[in-house]
Enzyme design. Sequence first.
Site, PDB file in Angstrom:
ATOM      1  N   ARG A 166       0.838  -1.188   0.000  1.00 36.77           N
ATOM      2  CA  ARG A 166       0.000   0.000   0.000  1.00 36.77           C
ATOM      3  C   ARG A 166       0.878   1.246   0.000  1.00 36.77           C
ATOM      4  O   ARG A 166       2.049   1.204   0.387  1.00 36.77           O
ATOM      5  CB  ARG A 166      -0.905   0.018   1.223  1.00 36.77           C
ATOM      6  N   LYS A 190      -1.977  -2.731   7.965  1.00 38.71           N
ATOM      7  CA  LYS A 190      -3.088  -2.234   8.775  1.00 38.71           C
ATOM      8  C   LYS A 190      -3.065  -2.884  10.154  1.00 38.71           C
ATOM      9  O   LYS A 190      -2.777  -4.060  10.303  1.00 38.71           O
ATOM     10  CB  LYS A 190      -4.422  -2.530   8.082  1.00 38.71           C
ATOM     11  N   HIS A 263      -2.700   2.578  -5.533  1.00 36.43           N
ATOM     12  CA  HIS A 263      -3.407   1.317  -5.324  1.00 36.43           C
ATOM     13  C   HIS A 263      -3.581   0.545  -6.635  1.00 36.43           C
ATOM     14  O   HIS A 263      -3.747  -0.675  -6.614  1.00 36.43           O
ATOM     15  CB  HIS A 263      -4.769   1.592  -4.682  1.00 36.43           C
ATOM     16  N   ARG A 266      -0.927  -1.889  -6.866  1.00 41.07           N
ATOM     17  CA  ARG A 266      -1.206  -3.021  -5.966  1.00 41.07           C
ATOM     18  C   ARG A 266      -2.191  -3.988  -6.625  1.00 41.07           C
ATOM     19  O   ARG A 266      -1.994  -5.209  -6.586  1.00 41.07           O
ATOM     20  CB  ARG A 266      -1.777  -2.478  -4.659  1.00 41.07           C
ATOM     21  N   HIS A 289      -3.744  -9.341   3.401  1.00 37.39           N
ATOM     22  CA  HIS A 289      -5.191  -9.378   3.617  1.00 37.39           C
ATOM     23  C   HIS A 289      -5.513 -10.304   4.783  1.00 37.39           C
ATOM     24  O   HIS A 289      -5.007 -11.427   4.856  1.00 37.39           O
ATOM     25  CB  HIS A 289      -5.920  -9.898   2.371  1.00 37.39           C
ATOM     26  N   TYR A 298      -9.635 -10.383  -7.015  1.00 39.39           N
ATOM     27  CA  TYR A 298      -8.693 -10.396  -8.132  1.00 39.39           C
ATOM     28  C   TYR A 298      -8.904 -11.605  -9.037  1.00 39.39           C
ATOM     29  O   TYR A 298      -8.555 -11.567 -10.211  1.00 39.39           O
ATOM     30  CB  TYR A 298      -7.260 -10.358  -7.602  1.00 39.39           C
TER      31      TYR A 298
END
Length: 317
Positions: A166, A190, A263, A266, A289, A298
């Site tokens: 990110r 995150k 992004h 990414r 994730h 994806y």
Amino acid sequence: MAKRPTKLQLLSQTGPSTKTCQATESVCADFLDYLRSECHLAANTIAAYGRDMQRFATWVGKRKLNQITIRDLSGYIADLQSFGLAPASIARNVVATRTFFKYLQLEGIVEGNPAELIATQKMWQRMPGVLSKSQVEAFLRSPRKTDAYWQRDIAMLEVLYATGCRASEVCSLRVRDLSLVEKHLKCEGKGGKQRMVPIGARAITAIHFYTEQIRGKLAAKSPHPPEQLFLSRSGRALDRIQLWRLVKFYARRVGIDPKISPHSLRHSFATHLLAGGADLRYVQEMLGHASIQTTQIYTHVEHSRLKKVHQNFHPRA
């Protein structure tokens, strides 16, 4: 001494709408503190939830939180659509509202959770923008020697695509997080979660060149040289806004869709890995994730491309 009224008592009071609104805003602030201290969400995520909660508190107005129904919440989502919010923003508001009502249940402010019944429409689930491999090649070659800090910019773009990190992760990347001999780096995602991400030869070469050529000169401009790898012209760590602007600048230079963002690289990283046969679980780990469902979007992107190929080249399509 009189006891301070509980949150439930505050929200059940009758009176001017301003008091109800103030009580709602107070609970929203407590909710954000809960996300920060108990759930350990990333600062950017909390900031996004904060904007969503501010919008929600304004919408609540005269309503009391313990009297809001699924019909009311459906009207709220319809209002968000009428405001012209992007599908992704609406979907995030739905998630924020669901989480907020779960918090209200924990606090005893509401008994039921009407937000559980809010449906996320398929039309909100947009496919992420993905660059073709030829577009990526042109984009990564876009910095020129006439650009002020082209060595840094090449390394930065290479790292974005090579790792799928990110924008915030690339900006916070420190020199000591690099293990270029082992061909990987450590990034903090995150919620402060750390992960090891592989990095390819081209990105490694670009990083070496940047650090040897100009990083030291940039760091010398700051009285307290930062640990971060990518520095601005003032010697401070490059921030997300600067990174975003650089990506937009180089995209325009090579004629790529102006909607491109960090992004997008990414998204392209993940899609190209899956197109090459990578296992979904490995891609999930590299992207950081928490849920495999997030990574599965994806596979839908890649399936849509396969359908297009089939339509264009199969004789009976």
